[in-house]
Structure formats: structure tokens, C-alpha cells
Design an enzyme around this catalytic site. Structure first.
Site, short mmCIF file in Angstrom:
data_model
loop_
_atom_site.label_atom_id
_atom_site.label_comp_id
_atom_site.label_asym_id
_atom_site.label_seq_id
_atom_site.Cartn_x
_atom_site.Cartn_y
_atom_site.Cartn_z
N HIS A 177 0.85 -1.18 0.00
CA HIS A 177 0.00 0.00 0.00
C HIS A 177 0.89 1.24 0.00
O HIS A 177 2.12 1.12 0.13
CB HIS A 177 -0.96 0.00 1.21
CG HIS A 177 -0.27 0.03 2.54
ND1 HIS A 177 -0.22 -1.06 3.39
CD2 HIS A 177 0.40 1.01 3.18
CE1 HIS A 177 0.44 -0.75 4.47
NE2 HIS A 177 0.84 0.51 4.38
P1 TYD Z 1 -1.21 -2.38 7.91
O1 TYD Z 1 -0.69 -0.98 7.96
O2 TYD Z 1 -1.99 -2.77 6.70
O3 TYD Z 1 -0.01 -3.41 8.11
P2 TYD Z 1 1.22 -3.76 7.13
O4 TYD Z 1 1.77 -2.47 6.62
O5 TYD Z 1 2.17 -4.49 8.02
O6 TYD Z 1 0.72 -4.61 6.03
O7 TYD Z 1 -2.08 -2.63 9.23
C1 TYD Z 1 -2.62 -3.90 9.54
C2 TYD Z 1 -3.82 -3.69 10.44
O8 TYD Z 1 -3.45 -3.06 11.67
C3 TYD Z 1 -4.89 -2.81 9.82
O9 TYD Z 1 -6.16 -3.36 10.15
C4 TYD Z 1 -4.75 -1.48 10.52
C5 TYD Z 1 -4.17 -1.86 11.87
N1 TYD Z 1 -3.26 -0.82 12.39
C6 TYD Z 1 -3.69 0.05 13.40
O10 TYD Z 1 -4.85 -0.02 13.88
N2 TYD Z 1 -2.82 0.99 13.86
C7 TYD Z 1 -1.56 1.12 13.38
O11 TYD Z 1 -0.79 2.00 13.84
C8 TYD Z 1 -1.14 0.24 12.33
C9 TYD Z 1 0.23 0.35 11.72
C10 TYD Z 1 -2.02 -0.71 11.86
#
Ligand code: TYD
Length: 141
Positions: free
Chosen positions: A54
Site C-alpha cells: 500500500h
Molecule cells: P497495515 O498498515 O496494513 O499493516 P502492514 O503495513 O504491516 O501490512 O495494518 C494492519 C492492520 O493493523 C490494519 O487493520 C490497521 C491496523 N493498524 C492500526 O490499527 N494501527 C496502526 O498504527 C497500524 C500500523 C495498523
């Protein structure tokens, strides 16, 4: 921050003290080019898991692999690049509008991430075609 050639990879080197342990420290707006509003960490990932895929409209982040190793791929909509992180004091800057993927986790990988803002789901772009359109529009304006 050191940018390597024309690549997208901007590395951040933190001070490291090594005596009978390793001590690394970080200060907002000094070692990190923004005020840190959020810190999160990722661990216990399956080997060869892929995360990320993303971009963020505004958020800027710096990612450190404080244990193990990981490959980060970067894509600004024009250029693609990648970097392997495996030292606790060396991080990679994830600018806004940088499509990224975290992959090739080792068994013991621990990622520590400093972010310029609080969590905001509306800041995410999770669709690659939408990212390309948005990046193109940003370059024009
Ligand atoms: P995401 O940013 O998509 O993870 P990655 O970059 O590792 O693929 O986040 C995964 C899940 O965690 C998503 O449902 C959002 C949640 N999340 C939070 O609630 N707060 C945060 O600070 C982060 C980074 C993620």
C-alpha cells in the site's frame, strides 16, 4: 539521510554505541526528519510473509529491522527499487506516496517503525491502479 545514486532508497543511520551491548537511539526531528507521533512494531511473522502493498497519501515513516533481516521494495509510480535491512541502526525512509512491500522476513525479524502521524485509515491507498493514478496527478500539480 543518504540517498544512494538515483535510487528511491534513502537510508537513515542512527547513532550506535557498542560496549557490552548494542545501544541505538533516535530523536525526533534530529535523526528522524519529522516529529514522531506513532511507533509500531512487527514481529512473529511467518518466514517469507509479505506485508504492506500500500501507499500513504501523507504519512511518512522510517522502518528499522532491529533483529533479523527483511527486504523492502519501493515504488513511487515511476521507479521501483529495493533494499535489504539487517542492521538495527540502519533504517529506510518511506516517503508519502511510496508503494511498498515488506518481504523475505527471516524467522527472527523484528521491525520497528516510526511514523509522522497517528493512525488514519483514510490515508491508505491499497489499490495499485489507484495509487498510479494518484501519483501521476501529484506529479502534475
Ligand atoms: P497495515 O498498515 O496494513 O499493516 P502492514 O503495513 O504491516 O501490512 O495494518 C494492519 C492492520 O493493523 C490494519 O487493520 C490497521 C491496523 N493498524 C492500526 O490499527 N494501527 C496502526 O498504527 C497500524 C500500523 C495498523
Amino acid at each position: 539521510m543518504k540517498k544512494t545514486g538515483t535510487s528511491l532508497v534513502k537510508l537513515v543511520n542512527l547513532p550506535k554505541i557498542t560496549d557490552d551491548c548494542t545501544l541505538v537511539f533516535v530523536e525526533s526531528n534530529k535523526h528522524i526528519p519529522f516529529a514522531i507521533k506513532r511507533v509500531y512494531y512487527i514481529l512473529d511473522a511467518a518466514v517469507n510473509l509479505s506485508r504492506g502493498r500500500h501507499a500513504h497519501k501523507k504519512l511518512r515513516q522510517i522502518l528499522f529491522c532491529i533483529r533479523g533481516s527483511i527486504k523492502i521494495t519501493l515504488d513511487d509510480g515511476e521507479i521501483k527499487d529495493e533494499v535489504v535491512l539487517s542492521s538495527p541502526e540502519v533504517g529506510v525512509y518511506l516517503d508519502k506516496m511510496m508503494w511498498h512491500e515488506m518481504k523475505e522476513f527471516s524467522r527472527d525479524t523484528i521491525l520497528l517503525i516510526f511514523a509522522s502521524d497517528y493512525f488514519n485509515i483514510k490515508d491508505y491507498i491499497r489499490d495499485y491502479d489507484r495509487f498510479l493514478l494518484y501519483a501521476k496527478k501529484n506529479r502534475k500539480s
